[in-house]
Design a protein around this motif. Sequence first.
Motif, PDB file in Angstrom:
ATOM      1  N   ASP A  35      -3.517   2.655 -13.734  1.00  0.00           N
ATOM      2  CA  ASP A  35      -3.150   3.285 -12.462  1.00  0.00           C
ATOM      3  C   ASP A  35      -1.886   2.685 -11.850  1.00  0.00           C
ATOM      4  O   ASP A  35      -1.740   2.648 -10.627  1.00  0.00           O
ATOM      5  CB  ASP A  35      -4.306   3.186 -11.466  1.00  0.00           C
ATOM      6  CG  ASP A  35      -4.190   4.234 -10.364  1.00  0.00           C
ATOM      7  OD1 ASP A  35      -3.623   5.313 -10.640  1.00  0.00           O
ATOM      8  OD2 ASP A  35      -4.647   3.967  -9.236  1.00  0.00           O
ATOM      9  N   ILE A  36      -0.975   2.226 -12.711  1.00  0.00           N
ATOM     10  CA  ILE A  36       0.301   1.719 -12.174  1.00  0.00           C
ATOM     11  C   ILE A  36       1.436   2.715 -12.407  1.00  0.00           C
ATOM     12  O   ILE A  36       2.585   2.448 -12.061  1.00  0.00           O
ATOM     13  CB  ILE A  36       0.687   0.367 -12.822  1.00  0.00           C
ATOM     14  CG1 ILE A  36       0.874   0.527 -14.334  1.00  0.00           C
ATOM     15  CG2 ILE A  36      -0.339  -0.704 -12.497  1.00  0.00           C
ATOM     16  CD1 ILE A  36       2.101  -0.117 -14.876  1.00  0.00           C
ATOM     17  N   MET A  37       1.091   3.859 -12.978  1.00  0.00           N
ATOM     18  CA  MET A  37       2.098   4.861 -13.345  1.00  0.00           C
ATOM     19  C   MET A  37       1.673   6.205 -12.769  1.00  0.00           C
ATOM     20  O   MET A  37       0.678   6.782 -13.198  1.00  0.00           O
ATOM     21  CB  MET A  37       2.192   4.926 -14.875  1.00  0.00           C
ATOM     22  CG  MET A  37       3.227   5.859 -15.435  1.00  0.00           C
ATOM     23  SD  MET A  37       3.160   5.878 -17.262  1.00  0.00           S
ATOM     24  CE  MET A  37       4.219   4.486 -17.657  1.00  0.00           C
ATOM     25  N   SER A  38       2.398   6.699 -11.787  1.00  0.00           N
ATOM     26  CA  SER A  38       2.048   7.985 -11.176  1.00  0.00           C
ATOM     27  C   SER A  38       2.975   9.080 -11.687  1.00  0.00           C
ATOM     28  O   SER A  38       4.123   8.838 -12.046  1.00  0.00           O
ATOM     29  CB  SER A  38       2.131   7.892  -9.649  1.00  0.00           C
ATOM     30  OG  SER A  38       3.434   7.533  -9.227  1.00  0.00           O
TER      31      SER A  38
ATOM     32  N   PRO B 184       0.819  -1.218   0.000  1.00  0.00           N
ATOM     33  CA  PRO B 184       0.000   0.000   0.000  1.00  0.00           C
ATOM     34  C   PRO B 184       0.855   1.272   0.000  1.00  0.00           C
ATOM     35  O   PRO B 184       1.867   1.347   0.706  1.00  0.00           O
ATOM     36  CB  PRO B 184      -0.804  -0.124   1.305  1.00  0.00           C
ATOM     37  CG  PRO B 184      -0.874  -1.604   1.556  1.00  0.00           C
ATOM     38  CD  PRO B 184       0.453  -2.140   1.087  1.00  0.00           C
ATOM     39  N   GLY B 185       0.452   2.232  -0.830  1.00  0.00           N
ATOM     40  CA  GLY B 185       1.181   3.494  -0.898  1.00  0.00           C
ATOM     41  C   GLY B 185       2.325   3.501  -1.893  1.00  0.00           C
ATOM     42  O   GLY B 185       2.991   4.532  -2.063  1.00  0.00           O
ATOM     43  N   VAL B 186       2.558   2.359  -2.546  1.00  0.00           N
ATOM     44  CA  VAL B 186       3.661   2.249  -3.504  1.00  0.00           C
ATOM     45  C   VAL B 186       3.110   2.256  -4.924  1.00  0.00           C
ATOM     46  O   VAL B 186       2.159   1.533  -5.232  1.00  0.00           O
ATOM     47  CB  VAL B 186       4.472   0.947  -3.276  1.00  0.00           C
ATOM     48  CG1 VAL B 186       5.513   0.749  -4.376  1.00  0.00           C
ATOM     49  CG2 VAL B 186       5.140   0.986  -1.904  1.00  0.00           C
ATOM     50  N   SER B 187       3.702   3.066  -5.798  1.00  0.00           N
ATOM     51  CA  SER B 187       3.354   3.053  -7.219  1.00  0.00           C
ATOM     52  C   SER B 187       4.308   2.117  -7.954  1.00  0.00           C
ATOM     53  O   SER B 187       5.486   2.039  -7.602  1.00  0.00           O
ATOM     54  CB  SER B 187       3.482   4.459  -7.816  1.00  0.00           C
ATOM     55  OG  SER B 187       2.471   5.304  -7.335  1.00  0.00           O
ATOM     56  N   MET B 188       3.805   1.432  -8.975  1.00  0.00           N
ATOM     57  CA  MET B 188       4.665   0.555  -9.745  1.00  0.00           C
ATOM     58  C   MET B 188       5.798   1.341 -10.401  1.00  0.00           C
ATOM     59  O   MET B 188       6.946   0.918 -10.388  1.00  0.00           O
ATOM     60  CB  MET B 188       3.861  -0.183 -10.822  1.00  0.00           C
ATOM     61  CG  MET B 188       4.694  -1.087 -11.716  1.00  0.00           C
ATOM     62  SD  MET B 188       5.604  -2.370 -10.788  1.00  0.00           S
ATOM     63  CE  MET B 188       6.116  -3.446 -12.124  1.00  0.00           C
ATOM     64  N   THR B 189       5.466   2.515 -10.983  1.00  0.00           N
ATOM     65  CA  THR B 189       6.510   3.325 -11.598  1.00  0.00           C
ATOM     66  C   THR B 189       6.077   4.779 -11.642  1.00  0.00           C
ATOM     67  O   THR B 189       4.927   5.119 -11.371  1.00  0.00           O
ATOM     68  CB  THR B 189       6.846   2.819 -13.019  1.00  0.00           C
ATOM     69  OG1 THR B 189       8.061   3.417 -13.469  1.00  0.00           O
ATOM     70  CG2 THR B 189       5.736   3.112 -14.017  1.00  0.00           C
ATOM     71  N   ASN B 190       7.018   5.655 -11.981  1.00  0.00           N
ATOM     72  CA  ASN B 190       6.776   7.090 -12.100  1.00  0.00           C
ATOM     73  C   ASN B 190       7.043   7.552 -13.531  1.00  0.00           C
ATOM     74  O   ASN B 190       7.882   6.973 -14.223  1.00  0.00           O
ATOM     75  CB  ASN B 190       7.717   7.887 -11.179  1.00  0.00           C
ATOM     76  CG  ASN B 190       7.467   7.696  -9.708  1.00  0.00           C
ATOM     77  OD1 ASN B 190       8.356   7.931  -8.904  1.00  0.00           O
ATOM     78  ND2 ASN B 190       6.263   7.291  -9.328  1.00  0.00           N
ATOM     79  N   ALA B 191       6.330   8.586 -13.951  1.00  0.00           N
ATOM     80  CA  ALA B 191       6.590   9.207 -15.249  1.00  0.00           C
ATOM     81  C   ALA B 191       6.328  10.704 -15.140  1.00  0.00           C
ATOM     82  O   ALA B 191       5.402  11.127 -14.440  1.00  0.00           O
ATOM     83  CB  ALA B 191       5.701   8.593 -16.328  1.00  0.00           C
TER      84      ALA B 191
END
Length: 423
Positions: free
Chosen positions: A234-237, A178-185
């Motif tokens: 919703d895996i990319m924040s 919880p609170g972790v995103s798979m990846t960022n962009a």
Amino acid sequence: MRITLSCAALALALGSAPAFAQSGEITIWSWNVAASSLKATVAGFNKLHPDIKVTVQDLGNQPTYDKSIAGCAAGGVGLPDIVTIENGEAENYWSQFPDCFVDLHTLGYSAEDQKKFPDFKRTELEVGDKAYAMPWDSGPVAAFYRRDFYEKAGVDPASIKTWDDFIAAGKKIQAANPGVSMTNADFNGDTEFFRMISNEQGCSYFAEDGQSITVNQPKCVDTLAKIKDMKDADIMSSADWGTKITNNTAGAVATQVYGGWYEGTIRTESAGENGKWGVYLMPSLTSDGPRAANLGGSSLAITSVSKNKEAAYEYLKYTLETNEGQITMLKEFGLVPSLVSALNDPYVSEGLPYWGGQAVWKDILGTLPKVVPSRGTQFQSDAEIIMRAVQTKYLAGGYADAKAALDDAASQIAAATGLPVKE
């Protein structure tokens, strides 16, 4: 400052070979870890050339570009001896100011020297029979991941071969952490995912000869559509450069997909995460598709106004054309060598403690020979600005589909550059 020449060097200077600098002062403009990496090579260089003083000035990325372009526009006023130039921006310099930098061939840079570097690194640095810069670092893309987050979700990174696999893994990892995103962009400030995946697929803004626009070709369309799939899943924040670093350290992201130079950023900025990170190959669009791309990388160019061109060239030869120079920068700051021979250096095969004992450089650098050249052209900046706006609009649902978005991008780039859109 004048260069003092030995008798042997003076003899060379009177002949056809370039003079060998025995002493002098040279100044280099660079930024951040790139500047730190250059500083790390000075001690080794001075063992060979004790009377050449090297000063590296860390100006920051954008100021280096702005000041060097302004200096070229002013006929070289205020420029240092050596300027760091990002490959993607290189042709902006040569097209506008072809006399601002030295043709390295005049200093002894031979065809044999050129062959020491992969073709994709030289594409934007050479025009006709002139070589305006020497390749420095490259950016072979890799997925940097948190071992603990993946393990908690029961995800084996070796099972991730496609971007669809990446999406499925991301959902599991986020559910388990919880609170972790798979990846960022950086959706608003960059197009890094589009450039990485499209390069992997052999597509880019411009054709390899730089004479037409190819951003709306099928593989680019597939790329943009897949990025939206990741965002919609919703895996990319969204996160800019600084926020990504903060997320790495705070344990708020499971994976960063970036050029190999990001190894040094993670290792130095998130030193407390020792042993928690690992690396795997970037996924592809299909299970049997290519898994290699390049993002970023720079070169070093000698200015025409340099008073110590020969001394500057000696520095380039040591720093960029020797395994010692390249591996020093790799060890200290994660600057990825472009020098082909450096790939066989023993250090590349060593397991590294920070990365859980993984020989990450063997995996990352092993992709270099598979990277497809991507031509930036002098219009790269124009295309990038347009593509950022189109990407933002498309991800927000502003186009019917990815093809419509990229047709619009191609049309805008054509209007800005005068180049035709490839049919």
